[in-house]
Scaffold this motif. Structure first.
Motif, PDB file in Angstrom:
ATOM      1  N   ALA A   1      -7.606 -11.699   8.601  1.00 51.72           N
ATOM      2  CA  ALA A   1      -8.237 -11.128   7.541  1.00 51.72           C
ATOM      3  C   ALA A   1      -7.472  -9.441   7.218  1.00 51.72           C
ATOM      4  O   ALA A   1      -7.463  -9.279   6.038  1.00 51.72           O
ATOM      5  N   ALA A   2      -7.193  -9.013   8.178  1.00 51.48           N
ATOM      6  CA  ALA A   2      -6.862  -7.568   8.059  1.00 51.48           C
ATOM      7  C   ALA A   2      -5.485  -7.652   6.975  1.00 51.48           C
ATOM      8  O   ALA A   2      -5.167  -6.876   6.381  1.00 51.48           O
ATOM      9  N   ALA A   3      -4.554  -8.775   7.381  1.00 50.69           N
ATOM     10  CA  ALA A   3      -3.373  -8.904   6.869  1.00 50.69           C
ATOM     11  C   ALA A   3      -3.423  -9.093   5.272  1.00 50.69           C
ATOM     12  O   ALA A   3      -2.835  -8.406   4.541  1.00 50.69           O
ATOM     13  N   VAL A   4      -4.625 -10.105   4.990  1.00 48.05           N
ATOM     14  CA  VAL A   4      -4.647 -10.346   3.696  1.00 48.05           C
ATOM     15  C   VAL A   4      -5.658  -9.248   2.890  1.00 48.05           C
ATOM     16  O   VAL A   4      -4.913  -8.863   1.792  1.00 48.05           O
ATOM     17  N   ASN A   5      -6.247  -8.429   3.657  1.00 48.97           N
ATOM     18  CA  ASN A   5      -7.074  -7.182   3.128  1.00 48.97           C
ATOM     19  C   ASN A   5      -5.838  -6.089   2.767  1.00 48.97           C
ATOM     20  O   ASN A   5      -6.096  -5.477   1.554  1.00 48.97           O
ATOM     21  N   GLU A   6      -4.968  -6.106   3.329  1.00 54.52           N
ATOM     22  CA  GLU A   6      -3.809  -5.079   3.333  1.00 54.52           C
ATOM     23  C   GLU A   6      -3.162  -5.412   2.002  1.00 54.52           C
ATOM     24  O   GLU A   6      -2.959  -4.459   1.211  1.00 54.52           O
ATOM     25  N   VAL A   7      -2.725  -6.618   1.648  1.00 45.43           N
ATOM     26  CA  VAL A   7      -2.161  -7.126   0.279  1.00 45.43           C
ATOM     27  C   VAL A   7      -3.176  -6.683  -1.002  1.00 45.43           C
ATOM     28  O   VAL A   7      -2.907  -6.218  -1.732  1.00 45.43           O
ATOM     29  N   LEU A   8      -4.380  -7.261  -0.928  1.00 46.15           N
ATOM     30  CA  LEU A   8      -5.222  -6.879  -1.372  1.00 46.15           C
ATOM     31  C   LEU A   8      -5.723  -5.576  -1.761  1.00 46.15           C
ATOM     32  O   LEU A   8      -5.989  -5.152  -3.058  1.00 46.15           O
ATOM     33  N   ASP A   9      -5.793  -4.903  -1.134  1.00 49.73           N
ATOM     34  CA  ASP A   9      -6.000  -3.092  -1.074  1.00 49.73           C
ATOM     35  C   ASP A   9      -4.828  -2.708  -1.891  1.00 49.73           C
ATOM     36  O   ASP A   9      -4.966  -1.821  -2.716  1.00 49.73           O
ATOM     37  N   ALA A  10      -3.646  -3.134  -1.553  1.00 44.44           N
ATOM     38  CA  ALA A  10      -2.489  -2.674  -2.457  1.00 44.44           C
ATOM     39  C   ALA A  10      -2.637  -2.963  -3.780  1.00 44.44           C
ATOM     40  O   ALA A  10      -2.257  -2.098  -4.641  1.00 44.44           O
TER      41      ALA A  10
ATOM     42  N   GLY B   1      -3.175   0.098  -6.970  1.00 46.57           N
ATOM     43  CA  GLY B   1      -2.204   0.258  -7.677  1.00 46.57           C
ATOM     44  C   GLY B   1      -0.750   0.705  -6.980  1.00 46.57           C
ATOM     45  O   GLY B   1       0.184   1.207  -7.464  1.00 46.57           O
ATOM     46  N   LYS B   2      -0.651  -0.002  -5.802  1.00 43.83           N
ATOM     47  CA  LYS B   2       0.630   0.412  -5.077  1.00 43.83           C
ATOM     48  C   LYS B   2       1.454  -0.771  -5.301  1.00 43.83           C
ATOM     49  O   LYS B   2       1.190  -1.852  -5.695  1.00 43.83           O
ATOM     50  N   PRO B   3       2.867  -0.487  -5.020  1.00 38.41           N
ATOM     51  CA  PRO B   3       3.673  -1.623  -4.850  1.00 38.41           C
ATOM     52  C   PRO B   3       3.210  -2.732  -4.002  1.00 38.41           C
ATOM     53  O   PRO B   3       3.034  -2.584  -3.054  1.00 38.41           O
ATOM     54  N   VAL B   4       3.393  -3.911  -4.408  1.00 39.34           N
ATOM     55  CA  VAL B   4       3.051  -5.199  -3.755  1.00 39.34           C
ATOM     56  C   VAL B   4       4.075  -5.993  -3.544  1.00 39.34           C
ATOM     57  O   VAL B   4       4.529  -6.545  -4.580  1.00 39.34           O
ATOM     58  N   ALA B   5       4.550  -6.319  -2.221  1.00 39.71           N
ATOM     59  CA  ALA B   5       5.436  -7.438  -2.059  1.00 39.71           C
ATOM     60  C   ALA B   5       4.893  -8.719  -2.129  1.00 39.71           C
ATOM     61  O   ALA B   5       3.922  -8.929  -1.599  1.00 39.71           O
ATOM     62  N   LYS B   6       5.355  -9.768  -2.811  1.00 37.46           N
ATOM     63  CA  LYS B   6       4.825 -11.019  -2.906  1.00 37.46           C
ATOM     64  C   LYS B   6       4.862 -11.622  -1.336  1.00 37.46           C
ATOM     65  O   LYS B   6       5.843 -11.431  -0.651  1.00 37.46           O
ATOM     66  N   THR B   7       3.832 -11.878  -1.060  1.00 40.18           N
ATOM     67  CA  THR B   7       3.463 -12.002   0.265  1.00 40.18           C
ATOM     68  C   THR B   7       3.189 -13.848   0.535  1.00 40.18           C
ATOM     69  O   THR B   7       2.060 -14.262  -0.109  1.00 40.18           O
ATOM     70  N   HIS B   8       3.784 -14.324   1.397  1.00 39.42           N
ATOM     71  CA  HIS B   8       3.385 -15.600   1.900  1.00 39.42           C
ATOM     72  C   HIS B   8       2.634 -15.531   3.066  1.00 39.42           C
ATOM     73  O   HIS B   8       3.014 -15.007   4.229  1.00 39.42           O
ATOM     74  N   VAL B   9       1.351 -16.330   3.094  1.00 43.91           N
ATOM     75  CA  VAL B   9       0.486 -16.060   4.301  1.00 43.91           C
ATOM     76  C   VAL B   9       0.892 -17.349   5.057  1.00 43.91           C
ATOM     77  O   VAL B   9       0.460 -18.434   4.473  1.00 43.91           O
ATOM     78  N   HIS B  10       1.280 -17.422   6.237  1.00 39.85           N
ATOM     79  CA  HIS B  10       1.096 -18.662   7.127  1.00 39.85           C
ATOM     80  C   HIS B  10       0.060 -18.762   8.031  1.00 39.85           C
ATOM     81  O   HIS B  10      -0.417 -17.731   8.665  1.00 39.85           O
ATOM     82  N   PHE B  11      -0.462 -20.070   8.223  1.00 41.66           N
ATOM     83  CA  PHE B  11      -1.442 -20.164   9.021  1.00 41.66           C
ATOM     84  C   PHE B  11      -1.199 -20.698  10.404  1.00 41.66           C
ATOM     85  O   PHE B  11       0.129 -21.160  10.469  1.00 41.66           O
TER      86      PHE B  11
END
Ligand SMILES: NC(=O)c1ccc[n+]([C@@H]2O[C@H](COP(=O)([O-])OP(=O)(O)OC[C@H]3O[C@@H](n4cnc5c(N)ncnc54)[C@H](OP(=O)(O)O)[C@@H]3O)[C@@H](O)[C@H]2O)c1
Length: 212
Positions: free
Chosen positions: A189-198, A202-212
């Motif tokens: 949850a923390a990793a996904v929230n970090e991307v969503l918060d960015a 309005g911060k730069p967002v790297a395309k992120t692949h989430v692996h389960f």
């Protein structure tokens, strides 16, 4: 695929592999892409360059990266729509007939529409067709304009999709299309929230692949 559909189908710029390509003046064409920092914007620049479009004017994104894909002008997206419009018009004057908005909702789409020519009928493709645009905020379009929705799913445009997917391995091997940078993160949850918060901030967002 959304940028292939937006340019080669929705805007009506012939795909470079079609017969119509021989009759189209790519070098004399200017395309505005709003949202150069987005994934679709970055592919949009590459798809435009693939066809040989002469002037690729981009709002937002990393100048060095976008220039390496073929952008000819990369403009700061900050400062409000009036300031950004002045920057665009300083490059394209009143002659722009092709625009592609990759990121804005309808309220923000007036930027690209106002950048279109007043005396030539222009067309803008949009990826976020969540409602109508307030046309009272689009000014000076004596020759009119069109706003068209782009749905970038292969199943809805099989001709362009098949032709593009068949050619894509060759484009990748030759470097004419470059994959975008991405990072891989393990699901939490923390990793996904970090991307969503960015995104939210309005911060730069790297395309992120989430692996389960
Ligand atoms: N119609 C379709 O078929 C289709 C298909 C795929 C996606 N979409 C939609 O298209 C949109 C873009 O998706 P994406 O994955 O390409 O986006 P993305 O990569 O997540 O784009 C985010 C980036 O856009 C830039 N940006 C944000 N607000 C902006 C603004 N007002 N003006 C210019 N640039 C701005 C920012 O980059 P910088 O800070 O570096 O400028 C931001 O990091 C989404 O809404 C998505 O749902 C539609």
């Amino acid at each position: 695929m959304p940028s292939v559909v937006a340019l080669y189908r929705v805007l009506g710029i012939p795909a470079p592999w079609t017969e119509a390509a021989a009759r189209f003046d790519y070098a004399g064409t200017t395309l505005l892409i709003v949202g150069g920092g987005s994934n679709n914007g970055r592919f949009g620049v590459q798809i435009a360059a693939l066809a040989g479009i002469g002037r690729i004017v981009v709002v937002g994104g990393d100048e060095a990266e976008l220039t390496s894909y073929g952008a000819t002008h990369v403009l700061d997206r900050h400062g409000g729509p009036d300031a950004v419009l002045v920057r665009i018009r300083a490059v394209v004057g009143d002659d722009l007939v092709y625009a592609y908005d990759t990121v804005n909702d309808p309220a923000g789409q007036t930027l690209g529409l106002n950048a279109l020519s007043g005396h030539k009928k222009g067309v803008m493709a949009r990826l976020v067709p969540t409602g109508p645009v307030d046309e009272s905020r689009v000014v000076g379009k004596v020759a009119g304009f069109e706003l068209r929705d782009a749905i970038g799913m292969s199943v809805y445009q099989k001709d362009e999709a098949l032709a593009f997917w068949e050619r894509l391995p060759g484009y990748l091997e030759s470097g004419r299309i470059k994959p975008l940078k991405f990072k891989v993160t393990q699901f939490s949850a923390a990793a996904v929230n970090e991307v969503l918060d960015a995104y939210r901030d309005g911060k730069p967002v790297a395309k992120t692949h989430v692996h389960f």
